[in-house]
Design a protein around this motif. Structure first.
Motif, PDB file in Angstrom:
ATOM      1  N   THR A  74       0.800  -1.182  -0.042  1.00  0.00           N
ATOM      2  CA  THR A  74       0.039   0.009   0.282  1.00  0.00           C
ATOM      3  C   THR A  74       0.873   1.211  -0.058  1.00  0.00           C
ATOM      4  N   GLY A  75       2.316   0.993   0.243  1.00  0.00           N
ATOM      5  CA  GLY A  75       3.035   2.192   0.403  1.00  0.00           C
ATOM      6  C   GLY A  75       2.781   3.160   1.441  1.00  0.00           C
ATOM      7  N   ARG A  76       2.185   2.584   2.559  1.00  0.00           N
ATOM      8  CA  ARG A  76       1.657   3.293   3.632  1.00  0.00           C
ATOM      9  C   ARG A  76       3.098   4.204   4.427  1.00  0.00           C
ATOM     10  N   TYR A  77       4.238   3.534   4.136  1.00  0.00           N
ATOM     11  CA  TYR A  77       5.278   4.255   4.786  1.00  0.00           C
ATOM     12  C   TYR A  77       6.524   4.651   3.646  1.00  0.00           C
ATOM     13  N   HIS A  78       5.806   4.696   2.548  1.00  0.00           N
ATOM     14  CA  HIS A  78       6.993   5.014   1.591  1.00  0.00           C
ATOM     15  C   HIS A  78       7.489   6.687   1.858  1.00  0.00           C
ATOM     16  N   SER A  79       6.817   7.347   2.460  1.00  0.00           N
ATOM     17  CA  SER A  79       7.206   8.783   2.685  1.00  0.00           C
ATOM     18  C   SER A  79       7.225   8.711   4.527  1.00  0.00           C
ATOM     19  N   PRO A  80       8.022   9.020   5.296  1.00  0.00           N
ATOM     20  CA  PRO A  80       8.082   8.543   6.557  1.00  0.00           C
ATOM     21  C   PRO A  80       6.879   9.544   7.368  1.00  0.00           C
TER      22      PRO A  80
ATOM     23  N   ARG B 233      12.581 -11.042  30.153  1.00  0.00           N
ATOM     24  CA  ARG B 233      12.681  -9.687  30.766  1.00  0.00           C
ATOM     25  C   ARG B 233      12.139  -8.838  29.986  1.00  0.00           C
ATOM     26  N   GLY B 234      11.389  -7.694  30.445  1.00  0.00           N
ATOM     27  CA  GLY B 234      11.025  -6.725  29.575  1.00  0.00           C
ATOM     28  C   GLY B 234      10.680  -5.418  29.813  1.00  0.00           C
ATOM     29  N   SER B 235      10.301  -4.661  28.940  1.00  0.00           N
ATOM     30  CA  SER B 235      10.211  -3.176  29.081  1.00  0.00           C
ATOM     31  C   SER B 235       9.021  -2.500  28.175  1.00  0.00           C
ATOM     32  N   LEU B 236       8.459  -1.739  28.581  1.00  0.00           N
ATOM     33  CA  LEU B 236       7.238  -1.168  27.946  1.00  0.00           C
ATOM     34  C   LEU B 236       7.477   0.408  27.820  1.00  0.00           C
ATOM     35  N   HIS B 237       7.322   1.086  26.696  1.00  0.00           N
ATOM     36  CA  HIS B 237       7.250   2.633  26.661  1.00  0.00           C
ATOM     37  C   HIS B 237       6.229   3.126  25.734  1.00  0.00           C
ATOM     38  N   PHE B 238       5.785   4.199  25.883  1.00  0.00           N
ATOM     39  CA  PHE B 238       4.896   4.896  24.450  1.00  0.00           C
ATOM     40  C   PHE B 238       5.566   6.260  24.339  1.00  0.00           C
ATOM     41  N   GLY B 239       5.261   6.457  23.144  1.00  0.00           N
ATOM     42  CA  GLY B 239       5.673   7.517  22.570  1.00  0.00           C
ATOM     43  C   GLY B 239       5.570   7.910  20.816  1.00  0.00           C
ATOM     44  N   SER B 240       6.115   9.280  20.398  1.00  0.00           N
ATOM     45  CA  SER B 240       5.985   9.239  19.066  1.00  0.00           C
ATOM     46  C   SER B 240       7.130   8.751  18.401  1.00  0.00           C
ATOM     47  N   VAL B 241       7.025   8.008  17.337  1.00  0.00           N
ATOM     48  CA  VAL B 241       8.022   7.567  16.410  1.00  0.00           C
ATOM     49  C   VAL B 241       8.098   7.936  15.075  1.00  0.00           C
ATOM     50  N   ILE B 242       8.952   7.921  14.519  1.00  0.00           N
ATOM     51  CA  ILE B 242       8.785   8.274  12.997  1.00  0.00           C
ATOM     52  C   ILE B 242       9.266   6.704  12.238  1.00  0.00           C
ATOM     53  N   VAL B 243       8.155   6.532  11.514  1.00  0.00           N
ATOM     54  CA  VAL B 243       8.183   5.168  10.639  1.00  0.00           C
ATOM     55  C   VAL B 243       8.176   5.480   9.274  1.00  0.00           C
ATOM     56  N   GLY B 244       9.177   4.765   8.665  1.00  0.00           N
ATOM     57  CA  GLY B 244       9.408   5.085   7.053  1.00  0.00           C
ATOM     58  C   GLY B 244      10.352   3.838   6.641  1.00  0.00           C
ATOM     59  N   GLU B 245      10.139   3.745   5.063  1.00  0.00           N
ATOM     60  CA  GLU B 245      10.853   2.904   4.638  1.00  0.00           C
ATOM     61  C   GLU B 245      12.566   3.396   4.428  1.00  0.00           C
ATOM     62  N   ILE B 246      13.190   2.532   4.386  1.00  0.00           N
ATOM     63  CA  ILE B 246      14.739   2.939   4.120  1.00  0.00           C
ATOM     64  C   ILE B 246      15.355   1.793   3.360  1.00  0.00           C
ATOM     65  N   GLY B 247      16.200   2.274   2.337  1.00  0.00           N
ATOM     66  CA  GLY B 247      17.120   1.423   1.483  1.00  0.00           C
ATOM     67  C   GLY B 247      16.451   1.307   0.372  1.00  0.00           C
ATOM     68  N   ASP B 248      17.428   0.576  -0.800  1.00  0.00           N
ATOM     69  CA  ASP B 248      16.958   0.459  -2.075  1.00  0.00           C
ATOM     70  C   ASP B 248      16.933  -1.250  -2.220  1.00  0.00           C
ATOM     71  N   VAL B 249      18.245  -1.750  -2.161  1.00  0.00           N
ATOM     72  CA  VAL B 249      18.577  -3.007  -2.275  1.00  0.00           C
ATOM     73  C   VAL B 249      17.590  -4.058  -1.505  1.00  0.00           C
TER      74      VAL B 249
ATOM     75  N   PRO C 103      14.924  -3.132   1.259  1.00  0.00           N
ATOM     76  CA  PRO C 103      14.312  -1.899   1.684  1.00  0.00           C
ATOM     77  C   PRO C 103      13.478  -2.561   2.991  1.00  0.00           C
ATOM     78  N   ALA C 104      13.729  -1.535   4.115  1.00  0.00           N
ATOM     79  CA  ALA C 104      13.082  -2.161   5.499  1.00  0.00           C
ATOM     80  C   ALA C 104      12.191  -0.844   6.015  1.00  0.00           C
ATOM     81  N   ILE C 105      11.290  -1.301   6.750  1.00  0.00           N
ATOM     82  CA  ILE C 105      10.455  -0.256   7.254  1.00  0.00           C
ATOM     83  C   ILE C 105      11.008   0.052   8.870  1.00  0.00           C
ATOM     84  N   VAL C 106      11.383   0.976   9.214  1.00  0.00           N
ATOM     85  CA  VAL C 106      12.299   1.354  10.318  1.00  0.00           C
ATOM     86  C   VAL C 106      11.632   2.286  11.346  1.00  0.00           C
ATOM     87  N   PHE C 107      11.695   2.057  12.507  1.00  0.00           N
ATOM     88  CA  PHE C 107      11.118   3.159  13.481  1.00  0.00           C
ATOM     89  C   PHE C 107      12.264   3.599  14.301  1.00  0.00           C
ATOM     90  N   ASN C 108      12.255   5.134  14.148  1.00  0.00           N
ATOM     91  CA  ASN C 108      13.199   6.122  14.622  1.00  0.00           C
ATOM     92  C   ASN C 108      12.635   6.996  15.890  1.00  0.00           C
TER      93      ASN C 108
END
Length: 339
Positions: A146-152, A253-269, A271-276
């Motif tokens: 769908t290209g949802r994260y083609h642009s961050p 073990r684990g941890s949980l947090h909440f907040g704003s993240v930037i989601v977008g596609e990265i890479g050409d060969v 590609p991955a959808i990454v969270f920053n």
């Protein structure tokens, strides 16, 4: 009815609805507007979706799932496509739509081979898509399509880090191949809880799994907390099997947090959808702190405040803990030994 069966039945219902809608669209596109044509299309769509969806959800993702997971991509594609082709051919030859509508049944030699060719192509295309989706994750696959994260984009998300305790010592004892099998078995088991609680596996990193939920989905019924507790419960139920095979039971073990993240596609060969974003770093550092608290789990107050209802089990207020990268520390709670 357990959650897994309920989820599969909902999925099957959605597949049936989609198939029926598709049959109506195809009839309209081909200029067939009679009631008989719609009835025939409806029956074919219903029978095909029930048969294929049932095989997929209750066989391929049921008793045969472990065996199929051992196959290579090509092997899995071949087996699934062959089964799908047989089912589609049988449906084509049985002509359930014509039978239901009371039409004459005629199958010529030409129709027979056309059905085989049609079934082979459809099953191969469907299963190639399914296999790719399984390989990279169904939601990631849909996001790419769908290209949802083609642009961050910026999203509010719950982020759950889960770490397998003591994996370094296990690696020394089990060896490289042994620890890989141990982690693979553990992650497969943990992922079932993620799916049951509508989470998205973001990544597997070493002995760690990262899971996320969009704000609206994760806030329902405290899903991230329930997911972590379900993970521990699943490991406890499988303890005897792990003991027999590895002479060790995974602890998490684990941890949980909440907040704003930037989601977008990265890479050409590749590609991955990454969270920053800071939420990812903070969640990772909370996971480090979880190693030093009873119960081995920490959740930020920021995450707890976003839940639509109180947690389904007691939590303990651990106050403000110092955390690397934050001068003022972070307010946290734990779920303690009750988990």
């Amino acid at each position: 009815m357990n959650a897994k069966l309920e989820r599969k039945l909902r999925t099957l219902g959605a597949v049936i609805v989609a198939g029926v809608v598709a049959s109506v669209v195809i009839n309209v596109a081909q200029g067939r507007h009679s009631l008989t044509a719609f009835l025939v299309g409806f029956v074919y769509a219903f029978v095909s979706c029930v048969a294929l969806g049932g095989i997929e959800l209750f066989v391929f993702q049921g008793p045969l799932s472990e065996r199929l997971n051992r196959l290579s991509f090509a092997g899995l594609l071949t087996v699934r496509s062959a089964v799908y082709a047989v089912i589609i051919i049988a449906i084509q030859l049985l002509q359930p739509g014509e039978r239901f509508a009371g039409l004459s049944l005629e199958v010529s030699y030409e129709d027979f081979w056309r059905s085989i060719a049609y079934s082979a192509v459809i099953s191969l295309v469907l299963n190639f898509g399914f296999s790719i989706a399984i390989l990279i994750g169904p939601r990631v696959f849909m996001n790419f399509v769908t290209g949802r994260y083609h642009s961050p984009v910026e999203e509010n998300r719950f982020v759950l880090f889960v770490d397998i305790a003591g994996s370094t010592g296990l690696a020394e004892r089990l060896g490289g191949i042994g620890i890989h099998r141990f982690l693979d078995r553990t992650f497969r088991l943990l992922t079932e809880s993620v799916v049951d609680h509508r989470g998205e596996v973001l990544n597997y990193i070493g002995d760690e799994i990262i899971v996320t939920w969009p704000e609206r989905s994760g806030a329902i019924d405290c899903r991230p907390l329930r997911c972590f507790v379900a993970m521990r419960s699943a490991l406890q139920k499988a303890a005897s099997q792990f003991e027999r095979e590895f002479d060790a039971v995974p602890q998490i073990r684990g941890s949980l947090h909440f907040g704003s993240v930037i989601v977008g596609e990265i890479g050409d060969v590749k590609p991955a959808i990454v969270f920053n974003g800071d939420v990812m770093n903070t969640a990772a550092r909370l996971e480090e702190l979880s190693r030093k608290v009873d119960g081995g789990f920490l959740a930020s107050r920021a995450a707890m405040a976003r839940f639509a209802a109180p947690p389904p089990f007691p939590v303990s207020d651990l106050g403000t803990l110092p955390i690397r990268g934050r001068v003022d520390g972070i307010d946290v709670v734990g779920i303690g030994a009750v988990a």
